[in-house]
Scaffold this motif. Structure first.
Motif, PDB file in Angstrom:
ATOM      1  N   ASP A 118      10.147   4.308  15.582  1.00  0.00           N
ATOM      2  CA  ASP A 118       8.989   3.805  16.323  1.00  0.00           C
ATOM      3  C   ASP A 118       7.690   4.322  15.739  1.00  0.00           C
ATOM      4  N   ARG A 119       7.676   5.604  15.394  1.00  0.00           N
ATOM      5  CA  ARG A 119       6.459   6.166  14.812  1.00  0.00           C
ATOM      6  C   ARG A 119       6.128   5.497  13.481  1.00  0.00           C
ATOM      7  N   GLY A 120       7.159   5.221  12.682  1.00  0.00           N
ATOM      8  CA  GLY A 120       6.914   4.547  11.414  1.00  0.00           C
ATOM      9  C   GLY A 120       6.366   3.135  11.597  1.00  0.00           C
ATOM     10  N   ILE A 121       6.936   2.394  12.574  1.00  0.00           N
ATOM     11  CA  ILE A 121       6.441   1.035  12.844  1.00  0.00           C
ATOM     12  C   ILE A 121       4.997   1.079  13.335  1.00  0.00           C
ATOM     13  N   ASN A 122       4.699   1.991  14.260  1.00  0.00           N
ATOM     14  CA  ASN A 122       3.332   2.100  14.773  1.00  0.00           C
ATOM     15  C   ASN A 122       2.342   2.472  13.677  1.00  0.00           C
ATOM     16  N   THR A 123       2.749   3.385  12.790  1.00  0.00           N
ATOM     17  CA  THR A 123       1.869   3.773  11.683  1.00  0.00           C
ATOM     18  C   THR A 123       1.597   2.593  10.771  1.00  0.00           C
ATOM     19  N   ALA A 124       2.634   1.796  10.511  1.00  0.00           N
ATOM     20  CA  ALA A 124       2.450   0.615   9.663  1.00  0.00           C
ATOM     21  C   ALA A 124       1.507  -0.393  10.317  1.00  0.00           C
ATOM     22  N   ILE A 125       1.631  -0.568  11.637  1.00  0.00           N
ATOM     23  CA  ILE A 125       0.753  -1.504  12.343  1.00  0.00           C
ATOM     24  C   ILE A 125      -0.694  -1.041  12.264  1.00  0.00           C
ATOM     25  N   VAL A 126      -0.928   0.249  12.536  1.00  0.00           N
ATOM     26  CA  VAL A 126      -2.299   0.771  12.536  1.00  0.00           C
ATOM     27  C   VAL A 126      -2.910   0.689  11.140  1.00  0.00           C
ATOM     28  N   LEU A 127      -2.163   1.141  10.138  1.00  0.00           N
ATOM     29  CA  LEU A 127      -2.702   1.123   8.778  1.00  0.00           C
ATOM     30  C   LEU A 127      -2.897  -0.305   8.269  1.00  0.00           C
ATOM     31  N   GLY A 128      -1.959  -1.196   8.607  1.00  0.00           N
ATOM     32  CA  GLY A 128      -2.093  -2.580   8.175  1.00  0.00           C
ATOM     33  C   GLY A 128      -3.291  -3.268   8.801  1.00  0.00           C
ATOM     34  N   ALA A 129      -3.472  -3.095  10.121  1.00  0.00           N
ATOM     35  CA  ALA A 129      -4.612  -3.722  10.802  1.00  0.00           C
ATOM     36  C   ALA A 129      -5.939  -3.143  10.311  1.00  0.00           C
ATOM     37  N   SER A 130      -5.981  -1.831  10.128  1.00  0.00           N
ATOM     38  CA  SER A 130      -7.216  -1.201   9.650  1.00  0.00           C
ATOM     39  C   SER A 130      -7.562  -1.666   8.237  1.00  0.00           C
ATOM     40  N   THR A 131      -6.559  -1.749   7.381  1.00  0.00           N
ATOM     41  CA  THR A 131      -6.802  -2.199   6.008  1.00  0.00           C
ATOM     42  C   THR A 131      -7.291  -3.635   5.973  1.00  0.00           C
ATOM     43  N   TYR A 132      -6.689  -4.494   6.804  1.00  0.00           N
ATOM     44  CA  TYR A 132      -7.112  -5.898   6.839  1.00  0.00           C
ATOM     45  C   TYR A 132      -8.550  -6.031   7.332  1.00  0.00           C
ATOM     46  N   ALA A 133      -8.897  -5.298   8.404  1.00  0.00           N
ATOM     47  CA  ALA A 133     -10.251  -5.391   8.950  1.00  0.00           C
ATOM     48  C   ALA A 133     -11.289  -4.889   7.949  1.00  0.00           C
ATOM     49  N   LEU A 134     -11.032  -3.748   7.323  1.00  0.00           N
ATOM     50  CA  LEU A 134     -11.985  -3.215   6.348  1.00  0.00           C
ATOM     51  C   LEU A 134     -12.120  -4.136   5.141  1.00  0.00           C
ATOM     52  N   THR A 135     -11.008  -4.734   4.726  1.00  0.00           N
ATOM     53  CA  THR A 135     -11.065  -5.651   3.581  1.00  0.00           C
ATOM     54  C   THR A 135     -11.924  -6.865   3.903  1.00  0.00           C
ATOM     55  N   LYS A 136     -11.776  -7.424   5.106  1.00  0.00           N
ATOM     56  CA  LYS A 136     -12.585  -8.586   5.496  1.00  0.00           C
ATOM     57  C   LYS A 136     -14.066  -8.232   5.578  1.00  0.00           C
ATOM     58  N   LEU A 137     -14.358  -7.033   6.064  1.00  0.00           N
ATOM     59  CA  LEU A 137     -15.762  -6.629   6.168  1.00  0.00           C
ATOM     60  C   LEU A 137     -16.385  -6.370   4.794  1.00  0.00           C
ATOM     61  N   LEU A 138     -15.639  -5.736   3.930  1.00  0.00           N
ATOM     62  CA  LEU A 138     -16.181  -5.344   2.634  1.00  0.00           C
ATOM     63  C   LEU A 138     -16.260  -6.506   1.647  1.00  0.00           C
ATOM     64  N   THR A 139     -15.420  -7.529   1.836  1.00  0.00           N
ATOM     65  CA  THR A 139     -15.366  -8.641   0.876  1.00  0.00           C
ATOM     66  C   THR A 139     -16.040  -9.902   1.397  1.00  0.00           C
ATOM     67  N   VAL A 140     -16.970  -9.756   2.332  1.00  0.00           N
ATOM     68  CA  VAL A 140     -17.624 -10.935   2.885  1.00  0.00           C
ATOM     69  C   VAL A 140     -18.442 -11.666   1.808  1.00  0.00           C
ATOM     70  N   ASP A 141     -18.904 -10.947   0.800  1.00  0.00           N
ATOM     71  CA  ASP A 141     -19.709 -11.548  -0.262  1.00  0.00           C
ATOM     72  C   ASP A 141     -18.962 -11.615  -1.587  1.00  0.00           C
ATOM     73  N   GLN A 142     -17.655 -11.649  -1.564  1.00  0.00           N
ATOM     74  CA  GLN A 142     -16.911 -11.571  -2.821  1.00  0.00           C
ATOM     75  C   GLN A 142     -17.171 -12.769  -3.742  1.00  0.00           C
ATOM     76  N   ASP A 143     -17.590 -13.911  -3.182  1.00  0.00           N
ATOM     77  CA  ASP A 143     -17.884 -15.063  -4.016  1.00  0.00           C
ATOM     78  C   ASP A 143     -19.182 -14.882  -4.798  1.00  0.00           C
ATOM     79  N   TYR A 144     -19.994 -13.895  -4.409  1.00  0.00           N
ATOM     80  CA  TYR A 144     -21.290 -13.699  -5.053  1.00  0.00           C
ATOM     81  C   TYR A 144     -21.385 -12.333  -5.729  1.00  0.00           C
ATOM     82  N   TRP A 145     -20.251 -11.691  -5.928  1.00  0.00           N
ATOM     83  CA  TRP A 145     -20.278 -10.324  -6.451  1.00  0.00           C
ATOM     84  C   TRP A 145     -20.592 -10.254  -7.953  1.00  0.00           C
ATOM     85  N   HIS A 146     -20.544 -11.323  -8.622  1.00  0.00           N
ATOM     86  CA  HIS A 146     -20.682 -11.276 -10.076  1.00  0.00           C
ATOM     87  C   HIS A 146     -22.039 -10.676 -10.463  1.00  0.00           C
ATOM     88  N   GLY A 147     -21.975  -9.549 -11.114  1.00  0.00           N
ATOM     89  CA  GLY A 147     -23.193  -8.879 -11.550  1.00  0.00           C
ATOM     90  C   GLY A 147     -23.766  -7.924 -10.516  1.00  0.00           C
TER      91      GLY A 147
END
Length: 372
Positions: A118-147
């Motif tokens: 259970d602890r392993g599943i919960n850790t995977a859920i927390v880390l997965g959700a956190s990684t997805y949210a941070l990725t969406k926030l940080l890559t909002v301008d990925q289409d314009y990142w060139h340069g």
């Protein structure tokens, strides 16, 4: 059998059954005192006191223990029989107070393995959700990142995320608010569980999912329509309209939403309607008055500063605190009832019984010995 009973009478006081009653749930080998001896039983004991030798019966596990004289209460080491022991007239019966036998050791290892899983599943859920949210926030301008440099990416990230949120409100406002409320209510229940003493990665996933589901399906959509209804009900722009809206929010709307949240969680827990409404009746005013310590101050900003379309986002930020309180109120009675039921079930197992789960009432044993 008479010789066995006589042995009890002839045994020294230091080796007889203690005078005080022992709880049936004692972890050490438990002995049952046959109380309420009548005159006839005492007379039988006196007549049979001249027996020459006590009956000798082998106790369970004869390879480990010596032969047990009938009627004598030996101080056996704890765990020698792998469970609890009951001595009646020299007959030693072995059993497990937990409801069965555990040869070769306890079953604690299986429980520990499930907890680790259970602890392993919960850790995977927390880390997965956190990684997805941070990725969406940080890559909002990925289409314009060139340069772009790292400094430029971090500089424009908050502004462009806000622009993306406003665009989502224009495209599908109800769905955007539903998603925000679902995330907030899941996080709020997680915080509530940690506040109640659970380790950060040992939370109840089902309980958190229920709270998030109610936030997603009900709070986001209902709040969207409520704030528009409130503006149409009080369309005034004067200063006094703000406290009027706050008072209406903290009476009519809070009472309605608290009840909806409590009832919805109850049905998701598969509780009966009578149980849900009885617990709602007991917690209705405590939940309502608890909100008065927080929301009037927050809603001075909600109705006085924040535009209508942005209000739910501001309210959901405050909801992280409020859902912690609301989830605690709505779950504590249910969890206490489940805990009480488990305790009653455990107590019912801690009765006199023989191996194989054949339970014998103590009163029946007293009557049987009396007639013999």
């Amino acid at each position: 059998m008479a010789a066995a009973v006589a042995t009890v009478a002839s045994t020294p006081a230091s080796r007889r059954l203690p005078a005080h009653p022992l709880s049936a749930s004692t972890a050490a080998p438990s002995f049952i005192r046959l109380a309420g001896s009548s005159r006839r039983l005492r007379r039988v004991l006196r007549v049979s006191a001249a027996a020459e030798e006590p009956d000798v019966l082998p106790g369970p596990g004869a390879g480990e223990l010596e032969m047990l004289p009938a009627g004598l209460l030996e101080d056996l080491p704890e765990g020698a029989l792998g469970g609890s022991q009951l001595d009646i007239g020299g007959l030693a019966f072995q059993g497990d107070m937990g409801g069965g036998f555990a040869p070769g050791g306890s079953t604690g290892g299986g429980d520990g393995g499930n907890k680790m899983l259970d602890r392993g599943i919960n850790t995977a859920i927390v880390l997965g959700a956190s990684t997805y949210a941070l990725t969406k926030l940080l890559t909002v301008d990925q289409d314009y990142w060139h340069g772009w440099t790292i400094f430029e990416i971090l500089r424009y990230m908050p502004e462009h995320n806000w622009s993306a949120y406003e665009e989502a409100l224009k495209t599908n406002p109800v769905l955007a608010k539903m998603m925000i409320s679902g995330v907030v209510y899941s996080l709020g229940d997680w915080i509530a569980q940690c506040y109640q003493g659970k380790p950060i990665f040992e939370f109840d996933r089902t309980r958190m999912f229920r709270s998030g589901l109610v936030g997603f399906t009900l709070h986001g959509s209902l709040s969207h329509y409520y704030y528009h209804f409130c503006e149409s009900l009080f369309p005034f722009k004067d200063w006094w309209a703000v406290p009027v809206k706050v008072a209406f929010d903290q009476t009519a709307w809070s009472a309605l939403w608290n009840s909806i949240y409590f009832v919805a969680l109850g049905f998701l827990r598969w509780e009966s309607p009578s149980t849900i409404f009885s617990e709602l009746k007991a917690t209705f005013f405590p939940m309502l008055t608890a909100g008065w310590k927080l929301w009037p101050f927050a809603h001075l900003i909600t109705y006085g500063v924040v535009p209508v379309e942005q209000r739910l986002l501001w309210v959901d930020c405050v909801e992280l605190i409020w859902v912690t309180i609301l989830s605690t109120y709505s779950n504590e009675k249910s969890e206490a009832r489940i805990s009480d039921g488990a305790s009653i079930s455990t107590d019912s197992k801690n009765s006199v019984f023989f191996p194989g789960q054949l339970k014998i009432a103590p009163d029946f044993i007293v009557l049987l010995v009396y007639r013999l």
